[in-house]
Design a protein around this motif. Structure first.
Motif, PDB file in Angstrom:
ATOM      1  N   PHE A  30       0.806  -1.224   0.000  1.00 10.21           N
ATOM      2  CA  PHE A  30       0.000   0.000   0.000  1.00 10.21           C
ATOM      3  C   PHE A  30       0.839   1.275   0.000  1.00 10.21           C
ATOM      4  CE2 PHE A  30      -2.991  -3.212   1.528  1.00 10.21           C
ATOM      5  CZ  PHE A  30      -4.045  -2.961   0.667  1.00 10.21           C
TER       6      PHE A  30
ATOM      7  N   VAL B 103     -10.597   2.628   0.487  1.00  9.43           N
ATOM      8  CA  VAL B 103     -10.486   2.504  -0.966  1.00  9.43           C
ATOM      9  C   VAL B 103     -11.123   3.709  -1.664  1.00  9.43           C
ATOM     10  CG1 VAL B 103     -11.336   1.195  -2.961  1.00  9.43           C
ATOM     11  CG2 VAL B 103     -10.293  -0.004  -1.036  1.00  9.43           C
TER      12      VAL B 103
ATOM     13  N   SER C  56      -9.027   7.057  -0.543  1.00 13.96           N
ATOM     14  CA  SER C  56      -7.589   7.161  -0.770  1.00 13.96           C
ATOM     15  C   SER C  56      -7.087   6.390  -1.986  1.00 13.96           C
ATOM     16  CB  SER C  56      -6.835   6.658   0.481  1.00 13.96           C
ATOM     17  OG  SER C  56      -7.207   7.390   1.626  1.00 13.96           O
ATOM     18  N   ARG C  57      -7.692   5.240  -2.276  1.00 16.05           N
ATOM     19  CA  ARG C  57      -7.234   4.408  -3.380  1.00 16.05           C
ATOM     20  C   ARG C  57      -8.437   3.939  -4.205  1.00 16.05           C
ATOM     21  NH1 ARG C  57      -1.679   4.312  -4.439  1.00 16.05           N
ATOM     22  NH2 ARG C  57      -0.498   4.166  -2.494  1.00 16.05           N
TER      23      ARG C  57
ATOM     24  N   GLU D 174      -8.831   3.323  -7.172  1.00 11.50           N
ATOM     25  CA  GLU D 174      -8.504   2.316  -8.183  1.00 11.50           C
ATOM     26  C   GLU D 174      -8.594   0.895  -7.632  1.00 11.50           C
ATOM     27  OE1 GLU D 174      -4.463   3.946  -6.703  1.00 11.50           O
ATOM     28  OE2 GLU D 174      -6.554   4.555  -6.840  1.00 11.50           O
ATOM     29  N   LEU D 175      -8.641   0.762  -6.303  1.00  6.94           N
ATOM     30  CA  LEU D 175      -8.731  -0.560  -5.679  1.00  6.94           C
ATOM     31  C   LEU D 175     -10.178  -0.997  -5.430  1.00  6.94           C
ATOM     32  CD1 LEU D 175      -5.849  -0.479  -3.009  1.00  6.94           C
ATOM     33  CD2 LEU D 175      -5.946  -1.853  -5.081  1.00  6.94           C
TER      34      LEU D 175
ATOM     35  N   CYS E  58      -4.330  -6.166  -5.996  1.00  8.99           N
ATOM     36  CA  CYS E  58      -3.700  -4.982  -5.408  1.00  8.99           C
ATOM     37  C   CYS E  58      -2.394  -4.648  -6.116  1.00  8.99           C
ATOM     38  CB  CYS E  58      -3.450  -5.205  -3.911  1.00  8.99           C
ATOM     39  SG  CYS E  58      -4.943  -5.204  -2.891  1.00  8.99           S
TER      40      CYS E  58
ATOM     41  N   LEU F 243      -1.951  -1.234  -8.337  1.00 12.57           N
ATOM     42  CA  LEU F 243      -1.025  -0.245  -7.797  1.00 12.57           C
ATOM     43  C   LEU F 243       0.297  -0.199  -8.539  1.00 12.57           C
ATOM     44  CD1 LEU F 243      -1.613  -0.800  -3.962  1.00 12.57           C
ATOM     45  CD2 LEU F 243      -2.538   1.019  -5.408  1.00 12.57           C
TER      46      LEU F 243
END
Length: 294
Positions: free
Chosen positions: A37, A229, A232-233, A235-236, A284, A288
């Motif tokens: 991460f 998710v 912050s992320r 795309e996950l 993941c 990423l």
């Protein structure tokens, strides 16, 4: 050295290894989470640092298991299963040999201060936590579950220290909830399969109570992971259904296949669950990868 002596030496070595419980080392995969991460998994230096932290945590967890077995040796000798499977209780490893191995493991951890002082500080906290757990706090209801869960949080912190990156509040609370879920399920299975004979603290629990603990923790893990998710992320987001399936599958194994007393055994023996974890990790890494540092 004669063939007979070599065989005895090999047998003694295997019993010492068994005392270290290598099957439980899979739990230390939490150490690798910050590597993924933080987007540092393409860096050989970062990989080496986290791998060393993983090895050190395996050593520390083995030391904690030895302390616990030494503390529980008399009780384990009266247990129908542990009296045969635990080397100290079964008499295949002497107390003196266990203490010598424990001292060696502590020495290795202490020497690691020269390479990863931050990780060693986390390991010291983990060992202190396990000493408190083994010598009294494991008999305190609710607190015993939280102490087991916090051990997983410290694994994440060890990985973060190895990389010199902070642990996000999202990762902290999600890991805590997931670990509470697994710890509550473990207590639930111990209680439903063997009653309070499995451990003294179980006399303070009921199956219905730990079921509610597990459901609350699972919901928390899913909600906080999803919030992480989306905030912050994003795309996950494709991994959220995978996590949800994993939680469902784990509970299915617990309820229908009567697993869950050992999370490690569940993961290693249930192919769909193992594949779910691998798919989540692969997704993941794939998502990423473009953002990972070179």
């Amino acid at each position: 050295m004669t063939g007979s002596a070599q065989q005895e030496t090999r047998k003694a070595s295997m019993e010492l290894l068994k005392l270290m419980r290598p099957r439980q080392w899979v739990k230390n995969i939490f150490v690798l989470a910050p590597l993924v991460f933080a987007g540092a998994f393409r860096s050989p230096a970062a990989q080496g640092a986290v791998l060393l932290a993983f090895v050190l945590f395996c050593i520390a967890s083995s030391a904690a298991y030895i302390v616990n077995d030494l503390q529980d040796i008399d009780k384990d000798r009266r247990h129908p299963v542990k009296s045969k499977t635990r080397p100290l209780a079964a008499g295949t490893v002497s107390v003196r040999a266990a203490l010598l191995l424990l001292g060696l493991l502590y020495l290795v951890l202490l020497s690691a201060w020269w390479w990863q002082p931050g990780v060693v500080k986390v390991l010291a906290a983990y060992l202190a936590l396990n000493l408190a757990y083994s010598f009294g706090l494991k008999h305190q209801p609710v607190l015993d579950i939280f102490l087991v869960a916090f051990g997983f949080v410290l694994r994440v912190y060890a990985g973060a220290e190895a990389l010199a990156v902070p642990v996000s509040s999202w990762m902290f609370v999600t890991t805590m909830c997931l670990a509470l879920y697994m710890a509550a399920v473990k207590r639930r299975q111990e209680l439903s399969q063997r009653g309070s004979e499995a451990r003294d603290v179980l006399q303070h629990y009921s199956v219905a109570l730990v079921d509610r603990y597990a459901e609350m923790a699972a919901m928390g893990a899913l909600v906080f992971y999803s919030l992480f998710v989306m905030s912050s992320r994003p795309e996950l987001v494709v991994t959220v259904p995978v996590v949800l399936f994993g939680l469902f599958r784990y509970w299915y194994v617990v309820e229908t296949l009567e697993g869950g007393e050992s999370p490690t055994d569940v993961l290693l023996s249930d192919l769909p669950l193992l594949l779910t974890v691998l798919v989540w990790m692969g997704a993941c890494l794939w998502v990423l990868w473009p953002a990972a540092g070179g």
